[in-house]
Write an enzyme that holds these catalytic residues in place. Structure first.
Site, PDB file in Angstrom:
ATOM      1  N   SER A 286       0.857  -1.191   0.000  1.00 59.16           N
ATOM      2  CA  SER A 286       0.000   0.000   0.000  1.00 59.16           C
ATOM      3  C   SER A 286       0.892   1.239   0.000  1.00 59.16           C
ATOM      4  O   SER A 286       1.698   1.400  -0.919  1.00 59.16           O
ATOM      5  CB  SER A 286      -0.950  -0.026   1.199  1.00 59.16           C
ATOM      6  OG  SER A 286      -1.893   1.024   1.106  1.00 59.16           O
ATOM      7  N   THR A 287       0.801   2.093   1.018  1.00 58.05           N
ATOM      8  CA  THR A 287       1.556   3.351   1.037  1.00 58.05           C
ATOM      9  C   THR A 287       3.056   3.106   0.888  1.00 58.05           C
ATOM     10  O   THR A 287       3.654   2.357   1.649  1.00 58.05           O
ATOM     11  CB  THR A 287       1.295   4.106   2.353  1.00 58.05           C
ATOM     12  OG1 THR A 287      -0.106   4.166   2.592  1.00 58.05           O
ATOM     13  CG2 THR A 287       1.872   5.509   2.285  1.00 58.05           C
TER      14      THR A 287
ATOM     15  N   HIS B 191      -2.617  -1.035  -3.497  1.00 56.77           N
ATOM     16  CA  HIS B 191      -3.765  -0.137  -3.341  1.00 56.77           C
ATOM     17  C   HIS B 191      -3.562   1.104  -4.199  1.00 56.77           C
ATOM     18  O   HIS B 191      -2.591   1.836  -4.022  1.00 56.77           O
ATOM     19  CB  HIS B 191      -3.930   0.271  -1.877  1.00 56.77           C
ATOM     20  CG  HIS B 191      -4.198  -0.881  -0.953  1.00 56.77           C
ATOM     21  ND1 HIS B 191      -3.875  -0.866   0.378  1.00 56.77           N
ATOM     22  CD2 HIS B 191      -4.782  -2.089  -1.179  1.00 56.77           C
ATOM     23  CE1 HIS B 191      -4.235  -2.006   0.943  1.00 56.77           C
ATOM     24  NE2 HIS B 191      -4.771  -2.771   0.014  1.00 56.77           N
TER      25      HIS B 191
ATOM     26  N   MET C  34       0.026   1.178   5.235  1.00 50.88           N
ATOM     27  CA  MET C  34      -0.711   1.454   6.461  1.00 50.88           C
ATOM     28  C   MET C  34      -1.816   0.424   6.651  1.00 50.88           C
ATOM     29  O   MET C  34      -2.384  -0.080   5.686  1.00 50.88           O
ATOM     30  CB  MET C  34      -1.318   2.871   6.384  1.00 50.88           C
ATOM     31  CG  MET C  34      -2.223   3.234   7.560  1.00 50.88           C
ATOM     32  SD  MET C  34      -1.378   3.236   9.147  1.00 50.88           S
ATOM     33  CE  MET C  34      -0.563   4.840   9.097  1.00 50.88           C
TER      34      MET C  34
ATOM     35  N   ASP D   5      -4.196  -4.803   6.027  1.00 49.81           N
ATOM     36  CA  ASP D   5      -4.655  -5.599   4.893  1.00 49.81           C
ATOM     37  C   ASP D   5      -3.589  -6.623   4.498  1.00 49.81           C
ATOM     38  O   ASP D   5      -2.437  -6.267   4.269  1.00 49.81           O
ATOM     39  CB  ASP D   5      -4.975  -4.683   3.693  1.00 49.81           C
ATOM     40  CG  ASP D   5      -5.677  -5.428   2.572  1.00 49.81           C
ATOM     41  OD1 ASP D   5      -6.413  -6.393   2.861  1.00 49.81           O
ATOM     42  OD2 ASP D   5      -5.488  -5.051   1.407  1.00 49.81           O
TER      43      ASP D   5
END
Length: 344
Positions: free
Chosen positions: A163-164, A189, A283, A286
């Protein structure tokens, strides 16, 4: 806890005012300034010392990407890029931005306010926790990952979730893979529309073939299938002894669609001990339980370590659950992947 100090950089007076007004609605946010261009932004950075900056890519006098290239080495600062649908955003990420959001195409005030409160605000809060010193560490000279593997091992599969900070982290891992690597499936993401451009960018810069996934795509050696952003989940299934992906509409899982959790759970079921799972910077949690399911099914698992993560969230949750077999620095993950595949 003091509020997060935010600097808004946006040349559209209407959109800039909407950003300022709606970010200020959250008591955890203090908007310390709003700039029209990078020159004004630089002065406000020196004066106000913001914790996070939101940045439009298209700006007068100097574009946002050039500003990032000049800014980050001198004033390390978490930056959220606000962009229209353009592959320029990946240049911004490479230049040091933490994350990005797609500028809303809607024109109604209510829809724009919804975007600011439910999308941008979340990203700003995540960015405030990011390790900005790790951003540029993800761009490295290509290394020899070591021992190679045989294409005869075509029934193995590699699953990646991030993600991030993940766009550069995924690139750092995948660019080390040769065409002998088993088929890869990946969830990053990302807003809809951008995943196709990201896949094309990786395809141009890596030895393996990368494409945005479609239902029915076979998971083949030397290729990575990237889950499309939007309202669909991607799963791996086994058909006549080989792996395929299904990309179907479905609800968000852990707040995400596509979700790393969904992908990893499907890999655990379809591939069992014939898989390697990799969870990278991001973050939230998930993918943690999905990676645990993979490990319990006999798969080998790798988590990015805290020292190289932009946000040590997803890998930490997975590690705390006991899902991570090996914690590795980012530039060691490809080598570890090859080592594990060679033992399978």
């Amino acid at each position: 806890m003091r509020p997060i100090k935010v600097l808004v950089v946006e040349d559209s007076i209407v959109f800039r005012e909407l950003l300022v007004q709606n970010l200020r609605k959250d008591p955890a946010i203090e908007v310390v300034g709003a700039a029209v261009d990078p020159y004004e932004a630089r002065e406000l950075i020196l004066e106000k010392h913001p914790d996070v900056m939101t940045l439009d890519v298209e700006l007068p006098r100097m574009n946002g990407i050039e500003f990032l290239k000049r800014l980050i080495p001198q004033y390390p600062l978490p930056v959220i890029v606000i962009t229209s649908l353009s592959d320029k955003v990946f240049d911004a990420m490479n230049a040091g931005a933490v994350d990005f959001v797609a500028k809303p195409t809607a024109t109604s005030r209510a829809q724009i306010e919804d975007f600011i409160i439910n999308e941008l605000l979340v990203k700003v809060k995540i960015a405030s926790t990011a390790k900005i010193s790790n951003i540029k560490k993800t761009v490295m000279k290509s290394q020899d990952p070591g021992e190679q593997i045989s294409l005869a091992q075509k029934n193995h599969i590699v699953a990646i979730g991030a993600s991030t900070g993940g766009t550069e982290a995924i690139f750092s891992v995948v660019k080390e893979f040769g065409t002998d690597i088993p088929g890869i499936v990946c969830v990053q993401h990302m807003p809809p529309g951008f995943t196709a451009m990201y896949a094309k960018r990786l395809d141009d810069q890596c030895r393996i073939h990368v494409k945005e996934a479609q239902t029915g795509d076979r998971v083949m050696p030397g290729q990575m299938l990237l889950a499309p952003g939007g309202d669909r989940q991607m799963r791996v299934i086994k058909v006549n002894g080989s792996y395929q992906v299904e990309v179907k509409e479905g609800p968000k899982v852990n707040g995400h669609c596509p979700s790393v959790e969904v992908l990893f759970e499907s890999v655990a079921k379809a591939a069992g001990r014939d898989a390697v799972g990799i969870i990278l910077t991001g973050m939230g949690g998930d993918g943690g339980k999905g990676l645990l399911s993979m490990r319990q099914a006999g798969a080998r698992t790798i988590g990015q370590d805290e020292s190289t993560c932009v946000v040590y969230g997803m890998p930490k949750v997975a590690y705390d659950l006991g899902a991570v077999e090996y914690q590795e620095k980012l530039n060691d993950i490809a080598k570890r992947t090859y080592a594990l595949l060679n033992k399978m």
